[in-house]
Design a protein around this motif. Structure first.
Motif, mmCIF file in Angstrom:
data_model
loop_
_atom_site.group_PDB
_atom_site.id
_atom_site.type_symbol
_atom_site.label_atom_id
_atom_site.label_comp_id
_atom_site.label_asym_id
_atom_site.label_seq_id
_atom_site.Cartn_x
_atom_site.Cartn_y
_atom_site.Cartn_z
ATOM 1 N N VAL A 1 0.950 -1.436 -0.047
ATOM 2 C CA VAL A 1 0.478 0.579 0.239
ATOM 3 C C VAL A 1 1.221 0.957 0.067
ATOM 4 N N PRO A 2 1.867 1.207 1.232
ATOM 5 C CA PRO A 2 2.500 2.478 0.491
ATOM 6 C C PRO A 2 3.407 2.494 -0.312
ATOM 7 N N MET A 3 3.914 1.830 -1.071
ATOM 8 C CA MET A 3 5.143 1.877 -2.166
ATOM 9 C C MET A 3 3.757 1.639 -2.807
ATOM 10 N N ILE A 4 2.873 1.979 -3.397
ATOM 11 C CA ILE A 4 1.590 2.063 -3.853
ATOM 12 C C ILE A 4 1.399 3.460 -4.105
ATOM 13 N N LEU A 5 1.089 4.193 -3.055
ATOM 14 C CA LEU A 5 0.748 5.945 -2.875
ATOM 15 C C LEU A 5 2.068 6.431 -3.039
ATOM 16 N N ARG A 6 3.378 5.301 -2.750
ATOM 17 C CA ARG A 6 4.446 6.778 -3.349
ATOM 18 C C ARG A 6 5.210 6.587 -4.061
#
Length: 147
Positions: free
Chosen positions: A91-96
């Protein structure tokens, strides 16, 4: 849509996301940047709808026990555990990755996307696999632990 239909709906969202991710990858490899943006944006929206639907379902039903025994049980939990851990990590990787693309910081975007894409694809495909093993492999023996 009834609550009992949500697992199949969620699996369909995961399958759709996986297809969109592959299309997005193919588009960017062929330098079709607008098509890449559309496919990845649609994958993001599809995965977001999945997450909302998944949370609604499990808030109502609770967890569902896998009834298989023997080697299939070991395989199921190996897939489920890797899926769950990577679903949290991704999730944070996608958002970043999305943020860097919007800000046109493409060198950083590409560096993270090289990790985010295969992990996101793995999570989408194993989401469908978990659904099939839990709800279709032993459909008559799936047990709801919730209300």
């Amino acid at each position: 849509m009834s609550l009992s239909m949500l697992p199949a709906f969620n699996a369909g969202l995961n399958a759709t996301s996986a297809v969109l991710l592959v299309l997005g990858y193919l588009f960017v490899r062929r330098h079709h940047i607008n098509a890449h943006r559309a496919a990845m944006g649609a994958a993001f929206i599809t995965s977001t709808i999945f997450l909302i639907s998944y949370l609604i379902y499990h808030a109502q039903v609770g967890s569902v026990r896998f009834q298989g025994q023997g080697p299939i049980r070991i395989l199921y939990f190996a897939i489920l555990i890797s899926h769950t851990i990577l679903a949290v990590v991704i999730v944070p990787m996608i958002l970043r990755t999305l943020y860097l693309a919007v800000k046109k910081r493409f060198a950083e975007h590409r560096r993270i996307a090289r990790w985010a894409l295969p992990l996101w694809l793995y999570v989408s495909v194993t989401g469908v696999t978990v659904y099939l093993m839990l709800y279709r492999l032993n459909a008559s023996s799936a047990r709801f632990n919730g209300p």
